[in-house]
Motif scaffolding. Structure first.
Motif, PDB file in Angstrom:
ATOM      1  N   ILE A 217       1.417  -1.251   9.739  1.00  0.00           N
ATOM      2  CA  ILE A 217       1.926  -1.051   8.382  1.00  0.00           C
ATOM      3  C   ILE A 217       0.762  -0.631   7.500  1.00  0.00           C
ATOM      4  CG2 ILE A 217       2.979  -2.158   6.366  1.00  0.00           C
ATOM      5  CD1 ILE A 217       4.189  -4.230   8.352  1.00  0.00           C
ATOM      6  N   ILE A 218       0.908   0.519   6.853  1.00  0.00           N
ATOM      7  CA  ILE A 218      -0.115   1.009   5.927  1.00  0.00           C
ATOM      8  C   ILE A 218       0.416   0.860   4.504  1.00  0.00           C
ATOM      9  CG2 ILE A 218      -1.472   2.992   5.140  1.00  0.00           C
ATOM     10  CD1 ILE A 218      -2.437   2.111   7.785  1.00  0.00           C
ATOM     11  N   CYS A 219      -0.291   0.090   3.705  1.00  0.00           N
ATOM     12  CA  CYS A 219       0.031  -0.042   2.281  1.00  0.00           C
ATOM     13  C   CYS A 219      -0.954   0.826   1.510  1.00  0.00           C
ATOM     14  CB  CYS A 219      -0.088  -1.488   1.823  1.00  0.00           C
ATOM     15  SG  CYS A 219       0.867  -2.664   2.796  1.00  0.00           S
ATOM     16  N   ILE A 220      -0.439   1.773   0.747  1.00  0.00           N
ATOM     17  CA  ILE A 220      -1.297   2.715   0.028  1.00  0.00           C
ATOM     18  C   ILE A 220      -1.330   2.382  -1.458  1.00  0.00           C
ATOM     19  CG2 ILE A 220      -1.562   5.129  -0.684  1.00  0.00           C
ATOM     20  CD1 ILE A 220      -0.399   5.948   2.003  1.00  0.00           C
ATOM     21  N   GLU A 221      -2.535   2.292  -1.975  1.00  0.00           N
ATOM     22  CA  GLU A 221      -2.749   2.154  -3.418  1.00  0.00           C
ATOM     23  C   GLU A 221      -3.276   3.503  -3.916  1.00  0.00           C
ATOM     24  OE1 GLU A 221      -2.879  -0.315  -7.003  1.00  0.00           O
ATOM     25  OE2 GLU A 221      -1.896  -0.475  -5.047  1.00  0.00           O
ATOM     26  N   SER A 222      -2.453   4.225  -4.667  1.00  0.00           N
ATOM     27  CA  SER A 222      -2.868   5.559  -5.129  1.00  0.00           C
ATOM     28  C   SER A 222      -3.461   5.453  -6.529  1.00  0.00           C
ATOM     29  CB  SER A 222      -1.681   6.522  -5.128  1.00  0.00           C
ATOM     30  OG  SER A 222      -0.725   6.173  -6.100  1.00  0.00           O
ATOM     31  N   LYS A 223      -4.575   6.145  -6.745  1.00  0.00           N
ATOM     32  CA  LYS A 223      -5.260   6.117  -8.035  1.00  0.00           C
ATOM     33  C   LYS A 223      -5.620   7.537  -8.464  1.00  0.00           C
ATOM     34  CE  LYS A 223      -5.177   1.719  -8.730  1.00  0.00           C
ATOM     35  NZ  LYS A 223      -4.275   1.207  -9.787  1.00  0.00           N
TER      36      LYS A 223
ATOM     37  N   LYS B 161       0.301  -4.988  12.562  1.00  0.00           N
ATOM     38  CA  LYS B 161      -0.967  -5.100  11.841  1.00  0.00           C
ATOM     39  C   LYS B 161      -0.827  -4.428  10.477  1.00  0.00           C
ATOM     40  CE  LYS B 161      -5.853  -3.758  12.061  1.00  0.00           C
ATOM     41  NZ  LYS B 161      -6.881  -2.993  12.817  1.00  0.00           N
ATOM     42  N   ILE B 162      -1.419  -5.030   9.442  1.00  0.00           N
ATOM     43  CA  ILE B 162      -1.332  -4.488   8.078  1.00  0.00           C
ATOM     44  C   ILE B 162      -2.697  -3.998   7.625  1.00  0.00           C
ATOM     45  CG2 ILE B 162      -0.917  -5.076   5.653  1.00  0.00           C
ATOM     46  CD1 ILE B 162       1.170  -7.074   6.603  1.00  0.00           C
ATOM     47  N   GLU B 163      -2.713  -2.821   7.035  1.00  0.00           N
ATOM     48  CA  GLU B 163      -3.951  -2.307   6.440  1.00  0.00           C
ATOM     49  C   GLU B 163      -3.645  -1.725   5.064  1.00  0.00           C
ATOM     50  OE1 GLU B 163      -7.730   0.741   7.139  1.00  0.00           O
ATOM     51  OE2 GLU B 163      -5.905   0.978   8.342  1.00  0.00           O
TER      52      GLU B 163
ATOM     53  N   ASN C 154       0.909 -10.169   4.538  1.00  0.00           N
ATOM     54  CA  ASN C 154       0.571 -10.756   5.836  1.00  0.00           C
ATOM     55  C   ASN C 154       1.393 -12.013   6.114  1.00  0.00           C
ATOM     56  OD1 ASN C 154      -1.548  -9.398   7.480  1.00  0.00           O
ATOM     57  ND2 ASN C 154      -2.688  -9.457   5.557  1.00  0.00           N
ATOM     58  N   ILE C 155       1.685 -12.774   5.053  1.00  0.00           N
ATOM     59  CA  ILE C 155       2.482 -13.996   5.204  1.00  0.00           C
ATOM     60  C   ILE C 155       3.965 -13.673   5.329  1.00  0.00           C
ATOM     61  CG2 ILE C 155       3.167 -16.147   4.044  1.00  0.00           C
ATOM     62  CD1 ILE C 155       0.388 -16.167   2.736  1.00  0.00           C
ATOM     63  N   ASN C 156       4.394 -12.600   4.677  1.00  0.00           N
ATOM     64  CA  ASN C 156       5.825 -12.290   4.576  1.00  0.00           C
ATOM     65  C   ASN C 156       6.178 -10.942   5.202  1.00  0.00           C
ATOM     66  OD1 ASN C 156       6.809 -14.543   2.556  1.00  0.00           O
ATOM     67  ND2 ASN C 156       4.904 -13.716   1.683  1.00  0.00           N
ATOM     68  N   LYS C 157       5.641 -10.659   6.368  1.00  0.00           N
ATOM     69  CA  LYS C 157       5.866  -9.365   7.007  1.00  0.00           C
ATOM     70  C   LYS C 157       7.356  -9.050   7.188  1.00  0.00           C
ATOM     71  CE  LYS C 157       1.564  -9.387   9.681  1.00  0.00           C
ATOM     72  NZ  LYS C 157       0.988  -9.440  11.049  1.00  0.00           N
TER      73      LYS C 157
ATOM     74  N   LEU D  57       4.441   2.870   1.072  1.00  0.00           N
ATOM     75  CA  LEU D  57       4.453   1.989   2.241  1.00  0.00           C
ATOM     76  C   LEU D  57       4.826   2.799   3.478  1.00  0.00           C
ATOM     77  CD1 LEU D  57       4.257  -1.110   3.003  1.00  0.00           C
ATOM     78  CD2 LEU D  57       6.753  -1.092   2.954  1.00  0.00           C
ATOM     79  N   LEU D  58       3.983   2.720   4.511  1.00  0.00           N
ATOM     80  CA  LEU D  58       4.241   3.421   5.777  1.00  0.00           C
ATOM     81  C   LEU D  58       4.377   2.396   6.903  1.00  0.00           C
ATOM     82  CD1 LEU D  58       1.450   6.183   5.644  1.00  0.00           C
ATOM     83  CD2 LEU D  58       3.709   6.264   4.628  1.00  0.00           C
ATOM     84  N   VAL D  59       5.343   2.586   7.754  1.00  0.00           N
ATOM     85  CA  VAL D  59       5.498   1.736   8.936  1.00  0.00           C
ATOM     86  C   VAL D  59       5.552   2.638  10.161  1.00  0.00           C
ATOM     87  CG1 VAL D  59       6.928   0.068  10.146  1.00  0.00           C
ATOM     88  CG2 VAL D  59       6.730  -0.045   7.649  1.00  0.00           C
ATOM     89  N   ASN D  60       4.580   2.461  11.057  1.00  0.00           N
ATOM     90  CA  ASN D  60       4.544   3.229  12.310  1.00  0.00           C
ATOM     91  C   ASN D  60       4.940   2.293  13.442  1.00  0.00           C
ATOM     92  OD1 ASN D  60       3.511   4.413  14.824  1.00  0.00           O
ATOM     93  ND2 ASN D  60       2.613   5.967  13.470  1.00  0.00           N
ATOM     94  N   ASN D  61       6.144   2.497  13.972  1.00  0.00           N
ATOM     95  CA  ASN D  61       6.691   1.608  15.006  1.00  0.00           C
ATOM     96  C   ASN D  61       5.901   1.706  16.309  1.00  0.00           C
ATOM     97  OD1 ASN D  61       8.443  -0.244  16.095  1.00  0.00           O
ATOM     98  ND2 ASN D  61       9.953   1.288  16.734  1.00  0.00           N
TER      99      ASN D  61
END
Length: 300
Positions: free
Chosen positions: A198-204, A261-263, A242-245, A189-193
């Motif tokens: 907010i970047i949510c990363i799914e690593s595979k 913003k969330i991605e 998105n609902i529970n930022k 999880l990355l947060v750039n103020n």
């Protein structure tokens, strides 16, 4: 079968070929098994079971039934298929009333090393629950190692307000973000103020797909019709986030996340064809993109 017994049968068979100074052995199956039984002190039936499992059976017309309706994994154009000399290095052919066994010492050794590689890379195909549990533990470990490598790479490359890994969402007291049902976790999880993002990363930790069939299987892991597909799971976490930022305040309570913003971004070990052949709303990056230009890749 017992793995140690399998090893003993394989290497004693190779030694027998060396002793006879020939690279290809042709013997009566019964006599061959009796020889191994005497040398290894393994029961005749156990030796025969091992031999049969790792044998291709050829009929009297020298034909092999590749097109087994019950097991289309055997099709000859499929990589890593069961019915191949690489996975079944012994050949058994019935000649009259006798079964004869054929094998090459080099092919037998190659088969052993290939089997070892498939198992410990987590790519072995098995229908046995115990083996699948073992393979699952291997793939879990590989996935954790990849996620840790990716996390360290990002943390050492970017200056973000928050860079965390394995942020769990669920009902357990140990879960970092609380929710009525278990939604898994944000791998990274990355947060750039500054960018309010907010970047949510799914690593595979994806393997390199060698054939169209493997590509198809890989794609199906992402977009299964059930709710068990990787993308379907990500969609649930994204909706929840998105609902529970402001639930992220439990990680850092110094900021209001409601306007962020969330991605969600997938980061894989190897490039996969999914994003090129199907319209997917998520971006797909590889670890090489992060190594080359982490900020532009993630926050473009």
């Amino acid at each position: 079968i017992d793995y140690n017994n399998f090893n003993d049968v394989v290497f004693e068979s190779i030694i027998l070929a060396f002793e006879e100074k020939t690279s290809v052995i042709s013997k009566s199956k019964k006599d061959f098994i009796s020889t191994l039984n005497g040398k290894l002190n393994i029961e005749f039936d156990e030796v025969e079971k091992i031999i049969d499992i790792f044998s291709i059976f050829v009929n009297e017309k020298n034909q092999i039934n590749y097109f087994d309706i019950e097991n289309n994994e055997n099709y000859p154009w499929r990589f890593n298929r069961k019915l191949s000399l690489l996975q079944k290095p012994f050949i058994i052919r019935k000649e009259g009333s006798e079964e004869r066994i054929y094998y090459g010492s080099r092919a037998l050794y190659d088969s052993f090393t290939n089997l070892y590689s498939l198992i410990f890379s987590g790519r072995f195909n098995s229908k046995k629950a115990k083996m699948n549990s073992f393979l699952s533990s291997i793939n879990q470990k590989k996935g954790d190692e990849f996620n840790n490598e990716l996390f360290d790479l990002i943390k050492n490359s970017l200056d973000c307000l928050i860079i965390e890994k394995e942020i769990t969402i669920g009902p357990r007291k140990s879960d970092i973000l609380q929710n009525d049902i278990d939604l898994g976790d944000f791998d990274i999880l990355l947060v750039n103020n500054y960018l309010k993002k907010i970047i949510c990363i799914e690593s595979k930790n994806t393997n390199f797909a060698r054939t169209p069939y493997e590509m198809n299987r890989e794609i199906n892991n992402f977009i299964k019709k059930s709710d068990k597909g990787w993308i379907q799971k990500v969609e649930k976490r994204e909706k929840w986030c998105n609902i529970n930022k402001n639930s992220l305040k439990i990680i850092n309570d110094s900021i209001d996340y409601s306007s962020f913003k969330i991605e969600y971004v997938f980061i894989t070990k190897e490039a996969i064809p999914l994003s090129y052949i199907k319209d997917i709303k998520y971006r797909f990056l590889t670890i090489y993109d992060i190594k080359n230009n982490p900020f532009e890749s993630l926050f473009k």
